[in-house]
Design a protein around this motif. Structure first.
Motif, PDB file in Angstrom:
ATOM      1  N   MET A 153       0.840  -1.208   0.000  1.00 54.54           N
ATOM      2  CA  MET A 153       0.000   0.000   0.000  1.00 54.54           C
ATOM      3  C   MET A 153       0.870   1.252   0.000  1.00 54.54           C
ATOM      4  N   VAL A 154       0.657   2.116  -0.991  1.00 51.27           N
ATOM      5  CA  VAL A 154       1.396   3.369  -1.127  1.00 51.27           C
ATOM      6  C   VAL A 154       0.416   4.519  -0.962  1.00 51.27           C
ATOM      7  N   LEU A 155       0.570   5.303   0.101  1.00 50.64           N
ATOM      8  CA  LEU A 155      -0.294   6.461   0.335  1.00 50.64           C
ATOM      9  C   LEU A 155       0.483   7.716  -0.049  1.00 50.64           C
ATOM     10  N   ASP A 156       0.014   8.400  -1.078  1.00 48.39           N
ATOM     11  CA  ASP A 156       0.753   9.537  -1.626  1.00 48.39           C
ATOM     12  C   ASP A 156      -0.236  10.458  -2.318  1.00 48.39           C
ATOM     13  N   ASP A 157      -0.148  11.757  -2.033  1.00 46.80           N
ATOM     14  CA  ASP A 157      -1.051  12.708  -2.673  1.00 46.80           C
ATOM     15  C   ASP A 157      -0.675  12.982  -4.125  1.00 46.80           C
ATOM     16  N   LYS A 158       0.505  12.574  -4.542  1.00 46.10           N
ATOM     17  CA  LYS A 158       0.871  12.677  -5.946  1.00 46.10           C
ATOM     18  C   LYS A 158       0.210  11.538  -6.714  1.00 46.10           C
ATOM     19  N   VAL A 159      -0.079  11.780  -7.998  1.00 43.21           N
ATOM     20  CA  VAL A 159      -0.655  10.732  -8.848  1.00 43.21           C
ATOM     21  C   VAL A 159       0.460   9.783  -9.262  1.00 43.21           C
ATOM     22  N   VAL A 160       0.367   8.559  -8.791  1.00 46.29           N
ATOM     23  CA  VAL A 160       1.392   7.558  -9.047  1.00 46.29           C
ATOM     24  C   VAL A 160       1.055   6.813 -10.338  1.00 46.29           C
ATOM     25  N   ASN A 161       2.040   6.668 -11.226  1.00 48.39           N
ATOM     26  CA  ASN A 161       1.862   5.866 -12.425  1.00 48.39           C
ATOM     27  C   ASN A 161       1.865   4.396 -12.021  1.00 48.39           C
ATOM     28  N   LEU A 162       0.727   3.732 -12.185  1.00 50.31           N
ATOM     29  CA  LEU A 162       0.578   2.371 -11.689  1.00 50.31           C
ATOM     30  C   LEU A 162       1.569   1.413 -12.330  1.00 50.31           C
ATOM     31  N   VAL A 163       1.727   1.499 -13.637  1.00 55.77           N
ATOM     32  CA  VAL A 163       2.608   0.563 -14.335  1.00 55.77           C
ATOM     33  C   VAL A 163       4.054   0.777 -13.917  1.00 55.77           C
ATOM     34  N   GLU A 164       4.493   2.042 -13.909  1.00 55.47           N
ATOM     35  CA  GLU A 164       5.882   2.328 -13.547  1.00 55.47           C
ATOM     36  C   GLU A 164       6.174   1.968 -12.100  1.00 55.47           C
ATOM     37  N   ALA A 165       5.186   2.138 -11.216  1.00 53.42           N
ATOM     38  CA  ALA A 165       5.385   1.855  -9.797  1.00 53.42           C
ATOM     39  C   ALA A 165       5.152   0.385  -9.455  1.00 53.42           C
ATOM     40  N   GLY A 166       4.714  -0.400 -10.438  1.00 51.43           N
ATOM     41  CA  GLY A 166       4.462  -1.809 -10.183  1.00 51.43           C
ATOM     42  C   GLY A 166       3.270  -2.044  -9.279  1.00 51.43           C
TER      43      GLY A 166
END
Length: 296
Positions: A125-138
Motif C-alpha cells: 500500500m502506497v499512500l501519496d497525494d501525488k498521482v502515481v503511475n501504476l505501471v511504472e510503480a508496479g
C-alpha cells in the motif's frame, strides 16, 4: 502435438528474441524448440516467424496469432487459478495506492480487515497525494479523486467529494468573510502544492498568491487552523476541523461540481484473478465519507 504447449513455446521465442532463449526458459534443447515451432506452423499452414541466422521477426500472421496466443494462455492460467482459489482462497500480492489522508482514514482500515480475512494475501500500500503511475510503480490499482487523465485506466465510480475553501473562525472574525472568489486574489492563502495557484470555482477561476506553499495536506490544514489564511481542500481532508469548528467553510455558493471518487486500474484483458478479487471486495465497502452537499 500439444497445441497449448506449442503456443507457449511460440510466445517464449518472441519474448526471448531467439530460439535458444526460449529453449533455456523452458529447459528444452534448441532442436526441440525448432521442432515445436515447425509443427505449429505446419498445423496452421502459415509462417509465423521470418528466421535468418541473425534475427527473428514476426510475419503479419504471426503478430495476429501472438496476440491470440497471449489471450488464450492467460485465460487458461486464470481458469486454473480460479479452480485453485476455489479450494484454498485467493493468494499473492496486490499493490494499492491512494491519497495520503483518504488512504489513512478510509483505505487502510479496509486493507487491514481484508488481510485479516484472507491470510494468504499480501498488500503493498502506497499512500501519496501525488498521482502515481501504476505501471511504472508496479502497482495494481488506485483510489483517486477527480476526473481521470489517463485513458488507459478502467474506472469504477465510488462516489463524489466536494472541494471546499475554509479558514479559521478567528481569522474570519478579524478580516471578514469573502463574498466572491475574486477576493482571494488579494487575501492570504495557503496552497497545497499539487493543486497549483489556479483555484477553480463553479463559474470562474482565480489565481491566488499564497502566503505558504506546502507539499503536505496536514501542514496546509494546520496553517489554516492557525489563522494564516484561506485553504482549499477536499471535504474529507478537513471534515473533522469543520465539525469541531476549528475551520469554517466559505464561498459555498461558488463551489465547483463535486469531484468523482474512483477506483482505477490499468485497462487489460490479463487482469489477474487476485487483483479482480480485491477490486470486487473493496469497491462496495469503500464509500467516501458523506457530505450532504456532495451530489454529482
Amino acid at each position: 502435438m500439444d497445441k497449448l504447449k506449442a503456443m507457449a513455446t511460440f510466445v517464449r521465442i518472441v519474448d526471448g528474441g531467439s530460439l535458444s532463449a526460449a529453449a533455456d526458459a523452458q529447459g528444452q534443447s534448441p532442436a526441440s524448440v525448432v521442432r515445436s515451432l515447425a509443427a505449429l506452423e505446419r498445423s496452421l499452414n502459415v509462417r509465423l516467424l521470418n528466421r535468418t541466422t541473425r534475427q527473428l521477426s514476426l510475419t503479419e500472421e504471426g503478430r495476429d496469432y501472438l496476440a491470440r496466443c497471449r489471450r488464450i494462455l492467460a485465460e487458461v492460467s486464470e481458469a486454473e487459478s480460479a479452480l485453485q482459489e476455489r479450494q484454498k482462497g485467493p493468494s499473492g500480492t496486490v499493490g494499492i495506492t491512494a491519497p495520503e489522508t483518504f488512504g489513512r482514514y478510509h483505505v487502510a482500515p479496509l486493507v487491514n480487515r481484508f488481510l485479516s480475512d484472507h491470510p494468504a494475501m499480501r498488500v503493498n500500500m502506497v499512500l501519496d497525494d501525488k498521482v502515481v503511475n501504476l505501471v511504472e510503480a508496479g502497482l495494481d490499482l488506485a483510489i483517486r479523486i477527480g476526473h481521470p487523465r489517463d485513458s488507459s485506466l478502467v474506472v469504477r465510480p465510488l462516489g463524489h467529494m466536494s472541494t471546499v475553501v475554509c479558514a479559521s473562525p478567528d481569522y474570519l472574525a478579524s478580516k471578514g468573510e469573502p463574498l466572491t472568489p475574486q477576493e482571494l486574489e488579494h487575501r492570504p492563502c495557503v496552497l497545497f502544492a499539487p493543486q497549483g495557484p489556479l483555484w477553480g470555482f463553479h463559474d470562474r477561476t482565480v489565481r491566488i498568491d499564497p502566503t505558504l506553499v506546502t507539499n503536505q495536506i496536514e501542514s496546509a490544514r494546520q496553517a489554516c487552523i492557525a489563522g494564516l489564511g484561506f485553504g482549499r481542500f477536499y471535504h474529507y481532508q478537513v471534515r473533522e476541523a469543520l465539525t469541531d469548528g476549528t475551520l469554517v467553510r466559505v464561498l459555498e455558493a461558488f463551489e465547483p461540481d463535486p469531484s468523482p471518487v474512483l477506483l482505477t486500474y490499468p485497462h487489460s484483458q490479463l487482469l489477474s484473478r487476485r487483483v479482480r478479487y480485491v477490486i470486487d471486495w473493496l469497491a462496495p465497502r469503500l464509500t467516501p465519507p458523506q457530505d450532504d452537499r456532495a451530489q454529482p
